[in-house]
Write a protein that holds these residues in place. Structure first.
Motif, short mmCIF file in Angstrom:
data_model
loop_
_atom_site.label_atom_id
_atom_site.label_comp_id
_atom_site.label_asym_id
_atom_site.label_seq_id
_atom_site.Cartn_x
_atom_site.Cartn_y
_atom_site.Cartn_z
N LEU A 312 0.83 -1.19 0.00
CA LEU A 312 0.00 0.00 0.00
C LEU A 312 0.87 1.25 0.00
O LEU A 312 1.75 1.40 0.85
CB LEU A 312 -0.93 0.01 1.22
N SER A 313 0.63 2.14 -0.96
CA SER A 313 1.39 3.39 -1.02
C SER A 313 0.69 4.53 -0.32
O SER A 313 1.27 5.59 -0.10
CB SER A 313 1.65 3.77 -2.48
N ALA A 314 -0.58 4.35 0.03
CA ALA A 314 -1.32 5.35 0.80
C ALA A 314 -2.26 4.62 1.75
O ALA A 314 -2.98 3.71 1.34
CB ALA A 314 -2.10 6.28 -0.11
N VAL A 315 -2.20 5.02 3.01
CA VAL A 315 -3.13 4.54 4.03
C VAL A 315 -3.55 5.77 4.81
O VAL A 315 -2.86 6.22 5.72
CB VAL A 315 -2.47 3.49 4.96
N GLU A 316 -4.67 6.35 4.42
CA GLU A 316 -5.10 7.63 4.99
C GLU A 316 -6.49 7.49 5.59
O GLU A 316 -7.37 6.89 4.99
CB GLU A 316 -5.13 8.71 3.92
#
Length: 331
Positions: A312-316
């Protein structure tokens, strides 16, 4: 004890996959009674019980059965997934698709689904969740934002690599993105799932399937809280579809060429199984929290993103009351 990674594997329920034919209106049998306003593919648990309902909207020019493995994964965790075939061919305007999605939801409210489910399986229609992939994600947002009215309250919204046209300023009608932070105030928590390769062209003459500025990142930027954003770094726009985008045996019919095109048109990360497990598992975790009040799986992904079967490159996560670039969101 349950762990966050459990949602990425098939759940404890066996599943069924049923086709429901579109109603043929007549004087004696109105469509709301005779059948749905659009053909449906319904994935459901086989075990007796009452289960929440999720409506899943297919991507641009795709067939609903291209997602049969994804739908069954979600159903195996205790959800009934209803996937309408919104159209066969369509132009740029999505207004009719939003209206069709609303009509299907209203048909559910009229009780038409029960006859298409396994014995002793009942739909819980106190609330319904709406989800969609690509253009279907845009349509899901359009329905949630009131571009068409529906009688059922919305529990959750999940958009899988949503796309709102070709580029900023070239959105398909009706435009969803406003280019203002936290402006998409849907009446439910929202999850946006993105792909790292969706914004990458397949070749010199092939534009990206999810162009920058009208794709997942902008959708999430504009979502009001509560919302979350998960991005699979090494996977493409159609990599959550079936291994062979033809559905289960007997479903392919004329969709073979279109199924092959799902691999040829968009940049791909290779084997689809990890991406499909990720998307289905993320959907389940989000639904478990916001539909069933069981947050442990989504919280586990938030705390330990490495449990996902993809990088995962983004976990927001945007919680109510958090500040975004100086804008305080309401609690």
């Amino acid at each position: 004890m349950a762990s966050a990674g459990d949602v990425f594997d098939h759940g404890r329920h066996g599943t069924s996959l049923a086709q429901v034919q579109e109603a043929k209106a007549s004087r004696c049998s109105p469509p709301s009674v005779a059948g749905p306003p659009k053909p449906l593919l319904v994935a459901a648990p086989c075990d007796a019980g009452e289960y929440p309902v999720v409506v899943f909207l297919h991507g641009y020019l795709a067939n609903n059965y291209f997602y049969s493995q994804l739908l069954r994964h979600v159903a195996s965790h205790g959800f009934i997934v209803v996937a309408p075939q919104l159209y066969t061919f369509s132009g740029p305007d999505t207004t009719a698709e939003i209206s069709s999605a609303a009509a299907v939801t209203d048909w559910l409210a009229d009780g038409g689904l029960s006859s298409s489910l396994p014995p002793n399986v009942r739909p819980n229609l106190t609330v319904v969740s709406i989800s969609g992939h690509s253009r279907g994600g845009k349509v899901a947002f359009g329905l949630a934002l009131g571009h068409a009215r529906t009688s059922l309250p919305l529990a959750a919204l999940i958009a899988v690599d949503p796309v709102d046209g070709m580029a900023p300023g070239r959105q398909t009608p009706p435009p969803i993105l406003t280019y203002r932070e936290a402006s998409l105030r849907v009446p439910a928590p929202a999850m946006v799932i993105g792909t790292g390769l969706g914004e990458v062209p397949r070749g010199v003459l092939r534009p990206p399937c999810a162009p920058l500025g009208v794709s997942h990142a902008e959708f999430y930027r504009e979502c009001a809280a509560p919302a979350c954003h998960l991005v699979a770094r090494d996977y493409g726009h159609t990599d959550m579809m079936d291994d062979v985008a033809c559905g289960a045996k007997g479903l392919c019919k004329s969709g073979g060429a279109k199924g092959l095109a799902t691999r040829a048109v968009c940049k791909s990360g290779g084997a689809r199984a990890p991406m499909r497990r990720f998307v289905a598992g993320a959907m389940v975790a989000f639904l478990k929290k916001w539909v069933e009040g069981r947050p442990q799986w989504l919280d586990g992904i938030r705390e330990r993103p490495e449990v996902a079967p993809v990088v995962l490159s983004a976990v927001e996560f945007r919680d109510a009351g958090t500040r975004i670039h100086g804008v305080m969101l309401p609690a």
